[in-house]
Structures are given as structure tokens and as C-alpha cells.
Design a protein around this motif. Structure first.
Motif, PDB file in Angstrom:
ATOM      1  N   VAL A  24       0.843  -1.210   0.000  1.00  0.00           N
ATOM      2  CA  VAL A  24       0.000   0.000   0.000  1.00  0.00           C
ATOM      3  C   VAL A  24       0.875   1.256   0.000  1.00  0.00           C
ATOM      4  N   SER A  25       0.702   2.066  -1.020  1.00  0.00           N
ATOM      5  CA  SER A  25       1.393   3.351  -1.124  1.00  0.00           C
ATOM      6  C   SER A  25       0.341   4.445  -1.253  1.00  0.00           C
ATOM      7  N   LEU A  26       0.375   5.387  -0.356  1.00  0.00           N
ATOM      8  CA  LEU A  26      -0.567   6.513  -0.417  1.00  0.00           C
ATOM      9  C   LEU A  26       0.068   7.762   0.159  1.00  0.00           C
ATOM     10  N   GLN A  27      -0.557   8.890  -0.134  1.00  0.00           N
ATOM     11  CA  GLN A  27      -0.103  10.178   0.375  1.00  0.00           C
ATOM     12  C   GLN A  27      -1.297  10.961   0.925  1.00  0.00           C
ATOM     13  N   ILE A  28      -1.084  11.599   2.056  1.00  0.00           N
ATOM     14  CA  ILE A  28      -2.098  12.448   2.665  1.00  0.00           C
ATOM     15  C   ILE A  28      -1.535  13.861   2.754  1.00  0.00           C
ATOM     16  N   SER A  29      -2.241  14.811   2.163  1.00  0.00           N
ATOM     17  CA  SER A  29      -1.765  16.192   2.130  1.00  0.00           C
ATOM     18  C   SER A  29      -2.138  16.947   3.397  1.00  0.00           C
ATOM     19  N   GLN A  30      -1.270  17.837   3.789  1.00  0.00           N
ATOM     20  CA  GLN A  30      -1.539  18.713   4.925  1.00  0.00           C
ATOM     21  C   GLN A  30      -2.842  19.481   4.712  1.00  0.00           C
ATOM     22  N   GLY A  31      -3.707  19.489   5.739  1.00  0.00           N
ATOM     23  CA  GLY A  31      -4.935  20.257   5.680  1.00  0.00           C
ATOM     24  C   GLY A  31      -6.088  19.598   4.947  1.00  0.00           C
ATOM     25  N   SER A  32      -5.925  18.323   4.590  1.00  0.00           N
ATOM     26  CA  SER A  32      -6.971  17.625   3.828  1.00  0.00           C
ATOM     27  C   SER A  32      -7.871  16.804   4.744  1.00  0.00           C
ATOM     28  N   LEU A  33      -9.030  16.437   4.191  1.00  0.00           N
ATOM     29  CA  LEU A  33      -9.924  15.488   4.844  1.00  0.00           C
ATOM     30  C   LEU A  33     -10.115  14.339   3.853  1.00  0.00           C
ATOM     31  N   THR A  34      -9.496  13.211   4.152  1.00  0.00           N
ATOM     32  CA  THR A  34      -9.423  12.074   3.244  1.00  0.00           C
ATOM     33  C   THR A  34     -10.089  10.869   3.882  1.00  0.00           C
ATOM     34  N   ALA A  35     -10.720  10.041   3.057  1.00  0.00           N
ATOM     35  CA  ALA A  35     -11.388   8.842   3.562  1.00  0.00           C
ATOM     36  C   ALA A  35     -10.715   7.593   3.034  1.00  0.00           C
ATOM     37  N   LEU A  36     -10.688   6.561   3.885  1.00  0.00           N
ATOM     38  CA  LEU A  36     -10.234   5.230   3.508  1.00  0.00           C
ATOM     39  C   LEU A  36     -11.439   4.314   3.631  1.00  0.00           C
ATOM     40  N   VAL A  37     -11.897   3.777   2.502  1.00  0.00           N
ATOM     41  CA  VAL A  37     -13.102   2.962   2.503  1.00  0.00           C
ATOM     42  C   VAL A  37     -12.801   1.583   1.922  1.00  0.00           C
ATOM     43  N   GLY A  38     -13.761   0.680   2.093  1.00  0.00           N
ATOM     44  CA  GLY A  38     -13.623  -0.669   1.565  1.00  0.00           C
ATOM     45  C   GLY A  38     -14.533  -1.614   2.325  1.00  0.00           C
ATOM     46  N   PRO A  39     -14.782  -2.789   1.773  1.00  0.00           N
ATOM     47  CA  PRO A  39     -15.659  -3.751   2.435  1.00  0.00           C
ATOM     48  C   PRO A  39     -15.072  -4.250   3.748  1.00  0.00           C
ATOM     49  N   ASN A  40     -15.904  -4.885   4.574  1.00  0.00           N
ATOM     50  CA  ASN A  40     -15.420  -5.454   5.826  1.00  0.00           C
ATOM     51  C   ASN A  40     -14.290  -6.436   5.543  1.00  0.00           C
ATOM     52  N   GLY A  41     -13.254  -6.398   6.394  1.00  0.00           N
ATOM     53  CA  GLY A  41     -12.123  -7.304   6.229  1.00  0.00           C
ATOM     54  C   GLY A  41     -11.121  -6.868   5.188  1.00  0.00           C
ATOM     55  N   ALA A  42     -11.250  -5.622   4.700  1.00  0.00           N
ATOM     56  CA  ALA A  42     -10.357  -5.148   3.638  1.00  0.00           C
ATOM     57  C   ALA A  42      -8.951  -4.851   4.135  1.00  0.00           C
ATOM     58  N   GLY A  43      -8.797  -4.630   5.469  1.00  0.00           N
ATOM     59  CA  GLY A  43      -7.494  -4.307   6.029  1.00  0.00           C
ATOM     60  C   GLY A  43      -7.347  -2.860   6.457  1.00  0.00           C
ATOM     61  N   LYS A  44      -8.464  -2.139   6.526  1.00  0.00           N
ATOM     62  CA  LYS A  44      -8.411  -0.708   6.832  1.00  0.00           C
ATOM     63  C   LYS A  44      -7.878  -0.436   8.239  1.00  0.00           C
ATOM     64  N   THR A  45      -8.422  -1.102   9.241  1.00  0.00           N
ATOM     65  CA  THR A  45      -7.972  -0.864  10.611  1.00  0.00           C
ATOM     66  C   THR A  45      -6.543  -1.358  10.798  1.00  0.00           C
ATOM     67  N   THR A  46      -6.170  -2.439  10.118  1.00  0.00           N
ATOM     68  CA  THR A  46      -4.786  -2.909  10.168  1.00  0.00           C
ATOM     69  C   THR A  46      -3.850  -1.846   9.614  1.00  0.00           C
ATOM     70  N   LEU A  47      -4.253  -1.199   8.528  1.00  0.00           N
ATOM     71  CA  LEU A  47      -3.432  -0.122   7.963  1.00  0.00           C
ATOM     72  C   LEU A  47      -3.302   1.022   8.948  1.00  0.00           C
ATOM     73  N   PHE A  48      -4.383   1.389   9.630  1.00  0.00           N
ATOM     74  CA  PHE A  48      -4.308   2.423  10.664  1.00  0.00           C
ATOM     75  C   PHE A  48      -3.297   2.041  11.746  1.00  0.00           C
ATOM     76  N   ALA A  49      -3.305   0.770  12.139  1.00  0.00           N
ATOM     77  CA  ALA A  49      -2.364   0.301  13.165  1.00  0.00           C
ATOM     78  C   ALA A  49      -0.919   0.422  12.685  1.00  0.00           C
ATOM     79  N   LEU A  50      -0.695   0.203  11.395  1.00  0.00           N
ATOM     80  CA  LEU A  50       0.644   0.347  10.825  1.00  0.00           C
ATOM     81  C   LEU A  50       1.067   1.810  10.782  1.00  0.00           C
ATOM     82  N   LEU A  51       0.148   2.689  10.468  1.00  0.00           N
ATOM     83  CA  LEU A  51       0.456   4.111  10.385  1.00  0.00           C
ATOM     84  C   LEU A  51       0.787   4.695  11.752  1.00  0.00           C
ATOM     85  N   SER A  52       0.110   4.208  12.784  1.00  0.00           N
ATOM     86  CA  SER A  52       0.216   4.822  14.115  1.00  0.00           C
ATOM     87  C   SER A  52       1.170   4.105  15.059  1.00  0.00           C
ATOM     88  N   GLY A  53       1.810   3.030  14.605  1.00  0.00           N
ATOM     89  CA  GLY A  53       2.820   2.373  15.424  1.00  0.00           C
ATOM     90  C   GLY A  53       2.332   1.219  16.268  1.00  0.00           C
TER      91      GLY A  53
END
Length: 251
Positions: A24-53
């Protein structure tokens, strides 16, 4: 100076034989409001855990404000200004709303009275001021969601990761929460949110990333991704895009 606040490069993690997040490669710009969506089990919360340590990737890297944070612990990422909320809200039930929010404030503030003052200011931002002295255990689901948001805001984040802040809310509660989230960005906080309430995503997000089976399959404006056949297939199953197109032709 680049306006990219958060950047991942080919981040991956597997649990046993399951590839939960893949390249997964993505970029989030300063001052933006961005959404991460996908079906259940897509890995979204796991990605959050990777981003936040909370998890360390098997491969790939995470950069925040130009700094490599791939192997930073959660308290280190929080000090840098990257804070997350959790889908399952677990406040300190016996403590008041004020005391719960002050826990977040203590990341930056040592003095107890100052932390409690910060808590009152933050409570006003999320419409919890009237409940400051109420035990957290007595809050409704909507109240707990606001408290989770307030605790994160009290850390003074530059980037806030919101994990389904609207989940479990009824339509009127969602209507009340949407402007609260929007105001965060107006006040200078960059927001990346996981959300299943697509009506809110359409109103809030400037850019949307779509994750399915651990992989990014689409990105763009809310209107663009909802028209993407890969996104339709991910949510509704194989062949759904063709069936919907046929129905439109017949109509």
C-alpha cells in the motif's frame, strides 16, 4: 516545501498466511480530509495500526512530516502529532468526561489543572461541555464516540486518524457529527477517516482511497470512486458492475 504530511511506500503485513495489507502506497496532504473505505475485512484498521505504530510492517515504510516513523511506538507517533481513535470505544468508565479528556491532554501538559482546562476547551469543540462532569460509563454510544474524538484531540494532533467515528450512530446523530469533523480541518487538523457511512463520506472527503483484500484498488474524488467498476465489484461481488450497467441501459 512539500504539502505531503503522511506517506506510505509499499507497506505490507501478513498474519500467518493471510496478507492483511499488501504493497500500500498513499499520500495524505496537509490540511486535507481524506477517507479510507472498503468492504469489511479489507485491512483498513490494520493499515491504521501500521500508520500509528501499533503494528510494524513486514516491509515498506511510513513517513510523517518528512520523518521515517516505520518503527516508532504509538506514544512516539503521538508526540510527533499523529493520533488515532479506535472503532471499539473504551473510556475509563468510572471517571468523568472531563477526566477522560484530560488523559489525552497530559501528552503535552504536565500540570493537572492545565490539563483539565484543556479538557474543557476540547469538550466544547465536540459538543460535550454539558456532560463534562458525567461519568463516562453513563454516556450513550454517540456520547462515547464524541469522547473518543475529544481524547484524541486533546493530544493536539497534526494528523488525526478516525476509525469509524460514525459507526453505530442513528441518522440524526450522524448529521450532528458531520460538521464537528468538518470543523476539525477548518481548525488546522488533517483528517484521514475510515468510514462505512458513504453518505457522510460523499459530504466530507475531498479524496478517497479504496482498499479491498489488503490492496488499494482505486482512489479519487468520492464521485469518481463510486463510479469505478473495481469498487462496485469489491462491494457487491463479481459481475455486479456489468449487471448495474445493463440495468441502466434498460432503464
Amino acid at each position: 516545501m512539500s504539502d505531503v504530511l503522511l506517506e506510505t511506500h509499499r507497506v505490507s503485513i501478513a498474519f500467518g498466511g493471510l496478507k492483511a495489507v499488501q504493497d500500500v502506497s498513499l499520500q495524505i496532504s496537509q490540511g486535507s480530509l481524506t477517507a479510507l473505505v472498503g468492504p469489511n475485512g479489507a485491512g483498513k484498521t490494520t493499515l491504521f495500526a501500521l500508520l500509528s505504530g501499533f503494528l510494524t510492517p513486514d516491509s515498506g515504510s511510513v513517513r510523517f512530516a518528512g520523518q521515517d516513523i516505520t518503527r516508532c511506538a504509538p506514544h512516539e507517533t503521538a508526540r510527533l502529532g499523529l493520533t488515532r481513535t479506535f472503532q471499539v470505544v473504551q473510556p475509563f468508565g468510572a471517571q468523568t468526561v472531563r477526566q477522560n479528556i484530560a488523559v489525552g491532554a497530559h501528552l503535552r501538559v504536565a500540570d493537572r489543572s492545565e490539563a483539565l482546562a484543556v479538557a474543557e476547551d476540547v469538550a466544547a469543540r465536540v459538543n460535550l461541555r454539558a456532560l463534562l462532569d458525567k461519568p463516562a460509563a453513563d454516556l450513550t454510544v454517540a456520547g462515547r464516540k464524541r469522547l473518543e474524538l475529544a481524547r484524541a484531540l486533546a493530544t493536539r494532533p497534526r494528523l488525526l486518524l478516525l476509525d469509524e467515528v460514525l459507526a453505530g450512530l442513528n441518522p440524526s446523530e450522524i448529521e450532528e457529527m458531520v460538521p464537528v469533523v468538518k470543523k476539525l480541518v477548518e481548525d488546522g487538523v488533517t483528517v484521514l477517516m475510515i468510514e462505512h457511512v458513504m453518505r457522510a463520506v460523499m459530504r466530507l472527503a475531498e479524496h478517497v482511497w479504496v482498499l479491498a483484500q489488503g490492496q488499494l484498488i482505486a482512489s479519487g474524488t468520492p464521485g469518481e470512486v463510486t463510479r469505478d467498476s473495481r469498487v462496485v465489484e469489491a462491494y457487491l461481488g463479481h459481475g455486479a458492475a456489468a449487471r448495474l450497467a445493463a440495468q441502466e441501459v434498460q432503464a
